[in-house]
Design an enzyme around this catalytic site. Structure first.
Site, mmCIF file in Angstrom:
data_model
loop_
_atom_site.group_PDB
_atom_site.id
_atom_site.type_symbol
_atom_site.label_atom_id
_atom_site.label_comp_id
_atom_site.label_asym_id
_atom_site.label_seq_id
_atom_site.Cartn_x
_atom_site.Cartn_y
_atom_site.Cartn_z
ATOM 1 N N LYS A 14 -8.039 -6.952 -14.082
ATOM 2 C CA LYS A 14 -8.116 -6.182 -12.846
ATOM 3 C C LYS A 14 -9.441 -5.442 -12.758
ATOM 4 C CE LYS A 14 -5.935 -2.516 -10.141
ATOM 5 N NZ LYS A 14 -4.918 -1.442 -10.093
ATOM 6 N N ASN A 28 -6.455 2.611 -10.296
ATOM 7 C CA ASN A 28 -7.616 1.764 -10.482
ATOM 8 C C ASN A 28 -8.406 2.216 -11.697
ATOM 9 O OD1 ASN A 28 -7.408 -0.092 -8.373
ATOM 10 N ND2 ASN A 28 -8.389 1.273 -6.912
ATOM 11 N N ASN A 87 -12.095 -5.594 -9.690
ATOM 12 C CA ASN A 87 -12.565 -4.404 -8.972
ATOM 13 C C ASN A 87 -14.069 -4.200 -9.134
ATOM 14 O OD1 ASN A 87 -10.067 -3.737 -7.943
ATOM 15 N ND2 ASN A 87 -9.570 -2.296 -9.581
ATOM 16 N N ASN A 93 -9.303 -6.904 4.470
ATOM 17 C CA ASN A 93 -8.984 -5.553 4.014
ATOM 18 C C ASN A 93 -10.234 -4.751 3.681
ATOM 19 O OD1 ASN A 93 -6.371 -6.420 4.225
ATOM 20 N ND2 ASN A 93 -5.800 -5.954 2.121
ATOM 21 N N GLY A 124 -0.831 9.014 -1.765
ATOM 22 C CA GLY A 124 -1.754 8.674 -0.705
ATOM 23 C C GLY A 124 -1.360 7.320 -0.141
ATOM 24 N N GLY A 154 0.439 5.091 -3.238
ATOM 25 C CA GLY A 154 1.604 5.849 -3.684
ATOM 26 C C GLY A 154 2.671 5.957 -2.613
ATOM 27 N N GLY A 159 0.766 11.754 -6.405
ATOM 28 C CA GLY A 159 -0.453 11.313 -5.731
ATOM 29 C C GLY A 159 -0.128 10.322 -4.636
ATOM 30 N N GLU A 192 -14.137 6.011 -7.341
ATOM 31 C CA GLU A 192 -13.675 5.775 -8.705
ATOM 32 C C GLU A 192 -14.680 4.953 -9.503
ATOM 33 O OE1 GLU A 192 -8.927 5.714 -8.608
ATOM 34 O OE2 GLU A 192 -9.782 4.203 -7.279
ATOM 35 N N SER A 213 -10.650 0.014 -1.670
ATOM 36 C CA SER A 213 -10.403 1.439 -1.865
ATOM 37 C C SER A 213 -11.705 2.217 -1.975
ATOM 38 C CB SER A 213 -9.538 1.660 -3.113
ATOM 39 O OG SER A 213 -10.187 1.155 -4.269
#
Length: 299
Positions: free
Chosen positions: A178, A97, A182, A245, A9, A12, A7, A260, A248
Site C-alpha cells: 500500500k 495511510n 500511495n 477520484n 472524517g 472514518g 477520527g 501525510e 487524499s
C-alpha cells in the site's frame, strides 16, 4: 461489536456508517459533523447508500468498546493514542495511510493493535454526509504478521456489516505494498492537481512508477518480499479503479491542510537513509510537498 471510530472524517465516517448498520458505533469527530449526526443521522451516498444513527462525540477520552478503529491523519496518531489510552478496548485497528502508525499506537497502548488497509473511496461532502466514491475492501490482521482469533473476530464483524473484508496473515507485506501505491499516486496527483487516473499516462506515469519502484527496493531491504512487477501492477490497478477520484493528499492540498507526506514518501526516504539506499524520486516529491506545507505555515 461495539466500535469507536476515532477520527471520523471521510474514510472514518464511511467505515463507521457501514458498521453502524449492524453494530453499535460511536464516531469521534469534529464539532459540526458531530452536531449534524446527532440531529439528522449520518447519510452515506454514492456507491453505498444508507442512513444510520451512530453515537457521536468530540471527546474521545474514557470511551469503552470492543474495538477502536483509528482513521486520523498520520500526524495525529500520537495524540490519538494518548486519548485512546484513557479508555478501554479489546483491540485497536489502524486504517491509516502511511507507515509507522501501528508502532506509535502499540508503544502507547496496552491493547493489541491490528494493522489494516482500506481501499474504499470516501469524501465527506458536508457535515453528516459522506460519499462512497468507489467500492473497495478492508484487509486486516496482526501488525507483525501471522494469525489471531482477535483479527478473525474483527473481520467477521466487518463482513457482517457489508464491508468487503479479508483477514490476512501477511500484513507487513501488504502495508509496504500500500505504501508503494500511495508513494506513486498521492504526491504526483497533489502536486499536479489531477485525478488519480493521470498517473497512468506519460509523463506522470514515469514519475509514479519510479517512486513505486524505489519504495519496493526499500521494502526488500527491510526483509519484505515484494516485487516491482507486483507493486506496479497494484499501483496501476488502483489508479485505474479510482481514475476519477481525488487522492487524499490532493484533498489535503485543496483544503490547505498538512499532508501525510512524512508517513508516505518521507517514510521511504527515512528508511532509505538508514539503509544507505538512494531514492531520488521519493526525496524530490517529499521536498516539494514539504516546501508547499512550509509556505502555508503548516509545518
Amino acid at each position: 461489536m461495539e466500535t469507536v471510530v476515532f477520527g471520523a472524517g471521510s474514510l472514518g465516517s464511511l467505515i463507521g456508517g457501514i458498521l453502524a448498520r449492524s453494530h453499535d458505533v460511536t464516531l469521534v469527530a469534529r464539532e459540526d459533523h458531530v452536531r449534524t449526526v446527532r440531529e439528522s443521522g449520518l447519510r452515506v451516498t454514492g456507491e453505498l447508500q444508507t442512513t444510520v444513527w451512530p453515537s457521536a462525540t468530540t471527546d474521545g477520552r474514557d470511551l469503552e468498546a470492543k474495538l477502536a478503529v483509528v482513521t486520523v491523519k498520520a500526524a495525529g496518531t500520537t495524540s490519538a493514542a494518548e486519548t485512546l489510552a484513557t479508555g478501554a478496548f479489546d483491540a485497536v485497528l489502524s486504517l491509516q495511510n502511511g507507515m509507522g502508525n501501528e508502532e506509535t499506537l502499540a508503544d502507547r497502548l496496552e491493547t493489541p493493535v491490528l494493522a489494516g488497509t482500506a481501499t474504499y473511496g470516501a469524501i465527506l461532502r458536508e457535515p453528516g454526509v459522506v460519499a462512497c466514491t468507489g467500492l473497495g475492501d478492508v484487509v486486516l490482521g496482526p501488525r507483525d504478521g501471522g494469525s489471531s482469533e482477535l483479527a478473525d473476530r474483527v473481520g467477521e464483524a466487518f463482513a457482517a456489516a457489508g464491508l468487503e473484508t479479508t483477514v490476512a496473515d501477511d500484513m507487513p507485506r501488504r502495508l509496504w505494498e500500500k505504501l508503494a501505491v500511495n508513494a506513486g499516486i498521492n504526491p504526483v496527483t497533489a502536486l499536479s492537481d489531477v485525478d488519480n487516473g493521470a498517473v497512468l499516462e506519460s509523463p506522470a506515469s514515469d514519475l509514479a512508477r519510479r517512486a513505486t519502484r524505489e519504495t519496493v527496493r526499500v521494502a526488500r531491504a527491510c526483509d519484505v518480499s515484494l516485487s516491482n512487477r507486483e507493486a506496479l501492477a497494484v499501483m496501476e490497478r488502483v489508479a485505474a479503479d479510482t481514475a476519477a477520484n481525488t487522492s487524499s493528499m490532493r484533498q489535503d492540498v485543496h483544503a490547505g491542510r498538512r499532508t501525510e507526506i512524512d508517513a508516505i514518501n518521507g517514510y521511504v526516504v527515512d528508511r532509505a537513509d538508514e539503509l544507505g539506499l538512494e531514492v531520488p524520486t521519493n526525496r524530490t516529491l517529499t521536498s516539494l510537498i514539504r516546501t508547499w506545507e512550509r509556505g502555508g505555515n503548516l509545518r
